[in-house]
Design a protein around this motif. Structure first.
Motif, PDB file in Angstrom:
ATOM      1  N   ALA A 152      38.567  36.979  38.790  1.00 35.76           N
ATOM      2  CA  ALA A 152      38.050  36.598  39.510  1.00 35.76           C
ATOM      3  C   ALA A 152      38.564  34.139  39.654  1.00 35.76           C
ATOM      4  O   ALA A 152      38.150  34.094  39.048  1.00 35.76           O
ATOM      5  N   ALA A 154      26.366  40.212  41.206  1.00 43.40           N
ATOM      6  CA  ALA A 154      27.853  40.284  40.171  1.00 43.40           C
ATOM      7  C   ALA A 154      26.115  40.335  39.392  1.00 43.40           C
ATOM      8  O   ALA A 154      25.735  39.193  39.048  1.00 43.40           O
ATOM      9  N   LEU A 207      34.712  43.836  29.651  1.00 44.15           N
ATOM     10  CA  LEU A 207      33.804  43.211  30.506  1.00 44.15           C
ATOM     11  C   LEU A 207      32.917  44.322  31.021  1.00 44.15           C
ATOM     12  O   LEU A 207      32.149  44.464  31.572  1.00 44.15           O
ATOM     13  N   LEU A 215      40.142  46.341  35.173  1.00 39.33           N
ATOM     14  CA  LEU A 215      39.626  45.804  34.625  1.00 39.33           C
ATOM     15  C   LEU A 215      40.544  45.390  33.233  1.00 39.33           C
ATOM     16  O   LEU A 215      40.495  44.398  33.224  1.00 39.33           O
ATOM     17  N   ARG A 236      49.710  39.638  37.986  1.00 44.37           N
ATOM     18  CA  ARG A 236      49.348  40.686  39.236  1.00 44.37           C
ATOM     19  C   ARG A 236      50.694  41.064  39.775  1.00 44.37           C
ATOM     20  O   ARG A 236      50.618  42.769  40.422  1.00 44.37           O
ATOM     21  N   ARG A 246      34.128  37.331  34.550  1.00 38.44           N
ATOM     22  CA  ARG A 246      35.578  37.171  35.075  1.00 38.44           C
ATOM     23  C   ARG A 246      36.231  36.483  35.736  1.00 38.44           C
ATOM     24  O   ARG A 246      37.559  36.650  34.990  1.00 38.44           O
ATOM     25  N   THR A 305      29.906  37.513  36.270  1.00 37.94           N
ATOM     26  CA  THR A 305      31.089  36.884  37.175  1.00 37.94           C
ATOM     27  C   THR A 305      31.536  35.834  36.281  1.00 37.94           C
ATOM     28  O   THR A 305      33.146  35.381  36.678  1.00 37.94           O
ATOM     29  N   ARG A 319      44.073  38.445  45.051  1.00 40.18           N
ATOM     30  CA  ARG A 319      43.188  37.309  45.377  1.00 40.18           C
ATOM     31  C   ARG A 319      42.629  38.342  44.792  1.00 40.18           C
ATOM     32  O   ARG A 319      40.788  37.370  44.662  1.00 40.18           O
ATOM     33  N   VAL A 320      42.029  39.853  45.319  1.00 38.25           N
ATOM     34  CA  VAL A 320      41.095  39.945  44.892  1.00 38.25           C
ATOM     35  C   VAL A 320      40.667  40.068  44.137  1.00 38.25           C
ATOM     36  O   VAL A 320      41.105  40.129  42.479  1.00 38.25           O
ATOM     37  N   GLU A 321      39.227  39.774  43.688  1.00 39.42           N
ATOM     38  CA  GLU A 321      37.838  39.734  42.822  1.00 39.42           C
ATOM     39  C   GLU A 321      38.246  41.310  41.617  1.00 39.42           C
ATOM     40  O   GLU A 321      37.679  42.384  42.468  1.00 39.42           O
ATOM     41  N   ILE A 322      38.605  41.252  40.182  1.00 43.07           N
ATOM     42  CA  ILE A 322      38.428  42.674  39.911  1.00 43.07           C
ATOM     43  C   ILE A 322      37.793  43.005  38.891  1.00 43.07           C
ATOM     44  O   ILE A 322      37.229  42.045  38.076  1.00 43.07           O
ATOM     45  N   ARG A 323      36.112  43.722  39.032  1.00 42.47           N
ATOM     46  CA  ARG A 323      35.483  44.212  39.119  1.00 42.47           C
ATOM     47  C   ARG A 323      35.433  45.743  38.513  1.00 42.47           C
ATOM     48  O   ARG A 323      36.156  46.713  39.137  1.00 42.47           O
ATOM     49  N   TYR A 363      29.854  32.915  47.177  1.00 39.47           N
ATOM     50  CA  TYR A 363      30.185  34.651  47.092  1.00 39.47           C
ATOM     51  C   TYR A 363      29.720  34.202  49.288  1.00 39.47           C
ATOM     52  O   TYR A 363      28.178  34.845  48.884  1.00 39.47           O
TER      53      TYR A 363
END
Lengths: 268, 308
Positions: free
Chosen positions: B51, B307, B79, A103, A112, B45, B42, A264-268, B11
């Motif tokens: 995202a 989220a 975040l 994050l 990235r 992000r 969300t 592409r993946v969402e970073i959470r 999603y």
């Protein structure tokens, strides 16, 4: 209630806005630091060194002096060392996700691909350094073994063999790195890595023993065994080609797919 | 300056953020308010380039975040305070950010001092930090590059009242200095205390936005009476909307009208005034109730796993 006054100038408006992207070299330096600045990373690196020195000492103490030679020491020390070392490559990628530092990492550097390149560079350096350490332990073990065992020091590795060992080390690190990129979770990737280097080769030879067609095909697709051909005194063109196809299948292909996903993946 | 334009994030079949548009202006603290799962995180992000939006856009200082060459120097982002490597010390966490941004090493100690982490605390591993300390460390990371914009997701979580006050002062100073602050919270009181502007979001949609003063100003009248039920009935009979609010009722009638209705009904009134922000609070409670686990109106199944 706070009185709202329109500010004369937005904060920092007098400063020029940054135009230079974070340089790759600087980022690689940060990623190098990240490999060793956690307890797990540091201990893993220390273990690699301890295993190298420790196995050299054990070999000199326990093996019969007739078998002593530089190549014997290098090959014997190298096996446990290169089982452990790639875990640094695994963790360099997966800890970002498992410890959720991603994050911050990707908020500071949204490109990235650049972060990934910056991770790969110091890992390559670690792979080379590990191999040099193994060579050094091999030299010391040969000299000490000759002195204590009353035998002549045998120097039986050519420059070509040294270079192939270096390639072996880099490939081993690449396996760890790719497993990390594909799975992005420390426990899953560590298990997958160990399965890949320990269990898959035995499975493969069991298959080769029972299936005729696999006996011929196996060397072309099973990476760990193909990789150990780099250990040999000489390497044939066919063995290089087998190493190439196995690497394509187990390193290049998963790497390309893993990177595509990671970008592409969402970073959470 | 932050601009969110028609931002949508889906999603699969679930829409987490639905056509959200708002701006956070320089010199203002903008509070992004909504219950858990409303789509705040969300949105943030997407704003921070972590995202990809399904449609719409988010820009900071006129550019997509991902296009900023060295974003840490322009936008401070926090975040999730718990998303820090537990095996590193607080100081090491800052050193990594300082080196990434290419800042002088002295910034690390300045930032630590700014957020009130002592040198001894900074030498401890983040794993052993309380949530409040992690928030401070996260804010230190966000402030490290002396940015013009701050984006903070639930920064008051885990802070004690003194900590919340400290953060309010910090953000106030930052905004008064011409900085842009966007902070999210699921607590109305927190936002009321800190923000100048409020954007309220529920189920992925913006349900209210404006300055805090606008939103909190007279959304009707509060009437408190000995017999609240009769008071409510009298107001309803006179054609006004009535919402019970504890031992009082809220009505859309202005105070003078409500007073006359009470007088005509012969009901003694114990309190009669323009309701301060009750409208916003009601709306917020409604949103919260709609998503709360123990609410009488169950959350839509799609809501779970959204989220936060």
């Amino acid at each position: 209630m706070t009185a709202v006054t329109a500010p004369a100038a937005p904060r920092g408006a007098s400063r020029p806005r940054p135009t230079v992207p974070v340089p790759l070299g600087r980022l690689a330096g940060v990623e190098l630091r990240k490999i060793f600045d956690t307890r797990s990373g540091l201990w893993l690196a220390v273990s690699v060194a301890v295993v190298a020195v420790g196995s050299a000492a054990l070999l000199v103490a326990l093996e019969s002096p007739e078998s002593f030679s530089y190549q014997f020491f290098v090959h014997s020390i190298d096996y446990p060392v290169h089982l452990l070392m790639p875990m640094l490559g695994v963790l360099a990628v997966t800890s970002e996700w498992s410890q959720r530092g991603a994050l911050t990492t990707f908020a500071l550097v949204p490109r990235r691909g650049r972060v990934l390149a910056a991770k790969a560079l110091p890992l390559a350096g670690v792979a080379v350094a590990t191999m040099l350490l193994t060579f050094a332990c091999g030299v010391v073990a040969t000299l000490v073994g000759a002195a204590t065992g009353g035998v002549d020091a045998v120097w039986d590795m050519s420059l070509d063999e040294h270079l192939r060992m270096l390639a072996f080390s880099l490939l081993s690190m690449a396996v760890g790195f790719v497993v990390g990129v594909v799975l992005r979770s420390s426990p899953a990737a560590l298990v997958a890595y160990l399965l890949f280097v320990l269990v898959v080769p035995s499975l493969s030879s069991a298959l080769a023993a029972s299936l005729d067609w696999y006996r011929d095909a196996g060397p072309w697709v099973e990476l760990t065994s193909a990789q150990y051909e780099l250990y040999g005194d000489v390497m044939t063109a066919e063995q290089w080609a087998q190493l190439g196809t196995a690497s394509l299948l187990w390193l290049v292909l998963p790497f390309v797919l893993g990177v595509r996903r990671l970008l592409r993946v969402e970073i959470r | 300056m932050i601009t969110i334009t028609s931002l949508t994030k889906r999603y699969g079949p679930f829409t987490a953020v639905d056509e959200v548009s708002f701006t956070a202006a320089a010199g203002r603290v903008t509070g992004f308010l909504g219950p858990n799962g409303a789509g705040k995180s969300t949105t943030l992000r997407v704003l921070a380039g972590l995202a990809a939006p399904t449609s719409g856009s988010a820009t900071v200082l006129g550019a997509r975040y991902a296009d900023l060459p060295n974003p840490g120097l322009e936008v401070g982002v926090l975040l999730d305070a718990s998303a820090q490597h537990g095996g590193r010390t607080g100081r090491e966490t800052l050193v990594l950010a300082q080196r990434t941004m290419g800042l002088p090493a002295a910034r690390v100690d300045e930032s630590l001092e700014l957020v009130g982490l002592t040198p001894a605390e900074a030498r401890r591993r983040v794993r052993d930090y309380s949530l409040g300390m992690r928030q401070r460390l996260g804010i230190a990371t966000a402030l490290l590059g002396d940015p013009r914009v701050l984006v903070l997701d639930e920064p008051a979580n885990g802070l004690d009242p003194a900590g919340i006050r400290w953060m309010r002062d910090l953000l106030r100073t930052f905004a008064d200095d011409g900085g842009t602050v966007l902070l999210s919270s699921h607590l109305l009181a927190e936002i009321e205390m800190i923000a100048d502007d409020i954007v309220m979001i529920g189920s992925g949609r913006v349900v209210a936005q404006g300055t805090k003063d606008e939103l909190l100003r007279g959304a009707g009248t509060l009437v408190r009476a000995d017999d609240v039920v009769a008071a409510g009935a009298a107001l309803a009979a006179a054609g006004h909307q009535v919402t019970p609010s504890g031992d009082a009722v809220l009505t859309d009638a202005d105070p003078a009208t409500a007073g006359r209705v009470m007088f005509a009904a012969g009901l003694p009134v114990t309190e009669l005034r323009a309701s301060d922000g009750a409208g916003l609070e009601d709306m917020f409670l409604e949103l919260t109730a709609a998503t709360a686990r123990d609410a009488s109106s169950p959350a839509t199944p799609a809501m779970t796993g959204a989220a936060a």
